[in-house]
Design a protein around this motif. Structure first.
Motif: not given
Lengths: 211, 211
Positions: B37, B39-40, B42-43, B127-128
């Motif tokens: 949440x 940093x996302x 992927x990050x 989406x990931x």
DNA sequence: TAAAAATGCTAACAATTGTTAGCGGGTTAT
DNA sequence: ATAACCCGCTAACAATTGTTAGCATTTTTA
């Protein structure tokens, strides 16, 4: 001439096609916005971007200075856009609070329809900005929401708007608009103007049919 | 004993503290949800996650099989949650369309308040997911929106709801609720119940005060 | 046409990524 | 007590990351 000695086929370098009225940097940023929207900032690599621009990754650095700079340009251009609009609305005399809210709503929806990629990216990916820019953006976003809240509170005081919590109303408005993302993906789109009217009507007058 | 020869201080291995009623895997997923949440997906790196869990990155793989799996668990647990609720609402007899919409709205808001991290992540980061899961999730989301749209269309037919475009109303509702993210970050929070009432009221009856 | 500026390429870099192998200590069950 | 299992560690991997250096080519300027 060295290249000629090593390979008999002539070397053709891909060039970034730039539209009239736009630099090559603009082309890169536009493609980046599209990719950032589709995959997110972090999941988009410079080689990825380069491929879509039609060039090698290193060549991008003749036009931009870093990946971070691309995100900065997208975010601040969009933010400034919204900021100057709300100042304009706020300065307009003889407007009821409801009319101001409608103007802000319609501007958001238009921006989302016309500059979809950049508005979307700047809304969802600004957290990946790094620090002088990150704090700046946070401040700017807070200030923007505060201005809308003031319009609403003003409307409440004048009896035009229901006595609800203004910050709550703001967050509903802003997030509702960002839902146009789903509209963009949907198969059976209704027209942009119909969408706009529907959204404004629902947010201003609600779902329920008055008796 | 080799370890003792090489270092005079005894080696103490960090252990994942697991709460009662929860496996270590649950602890990892909860921490991951928080990081995803902030940093996302992927990050967020596995070493990042490991540090917050209090363990080395490689040790995580004794409990989960991949980074992707973590996201899958978060997304599908949440999705199933919403799916079973809407089925329940849909099956309840003697409910007007407006009442059904209110029930759905309130459930969304509650979920956002009680399981913030996971609901938020599953909404923004799905989406990931990778492909068998990605398509599955897309289908599920579409189906979910369709069910809400049906409730609205039903209400329009019965004259309870304004004749607006149902898919548009759905996207406004769902995205408005996800705006609770801003509420979580805000300093001067109003109470959860007040927030809930405000949101439902605005979406059902709008901002404008009836004359 | 010659010089200067812009823009492309290849090769390479150091850092970071997700993940696996292999080992050993700690806990539980027999 | 001994075997088996759980679970943590270190070390290492191949791939990918953003970015730079240095050189070649094209375009613009003078």
């Amino acid at each position: 001439m060295l290249a000629f000695l090593l390979s008999l086929t002539p070397i053709i370098m891909a060039k970034i096609k730039r539209n009239r009225n736009g630099t090559r940097k603009d082309v890169i940023i536009a493609k980046a916005a599209k990719l950032f929207r589709e995959k997110g900032f972090s999941a988009t690599s410079m080689r990825d971007l380069a491929e879509h621009v039609g060039v090698e990754a290193a060549s991008l650095y003749n036009h931009i200075s870093s990946k971070a700079e691309i995100l900065q340009e997208i975010c601040f251009k969009t933010a400034n856009n919204f900021m100057s609009h709300i100042e304009e609305v706020d300065a307009t005399p003889n407007k009821t609070a409801i009319e101001k809210i409608q103007a802000i709503l319609r501007f958001h929806i238009r921006q989302m329809l016309d500059n979809y990629e950049e508005v979307y990216v700047s809304d969802r990916e600004w957290k990946h900005l790094t620090d002088p820019y990150l704090s700046n953006m946070q401040t700017q976003r807070r200030a923007y929401r505060q201005r809308i809240a003031s319009v609403i509170e003003d409307g409440i005081r004048k009896g035009e708007i229901k006595p609800i919590d203004a910050p709550t109303a703001v967050l509903i408005m802003l997030h509702a608009v960002s839902g146009i993302e789903s509209w963009h993906r949907s198969k059976k789109k209704i027209a942009g103007e119909v969408l706009e009217d529907n959204m404004v009507q629902i947010l201003v007058d609600g779902l329920r049919k008055q008796a």
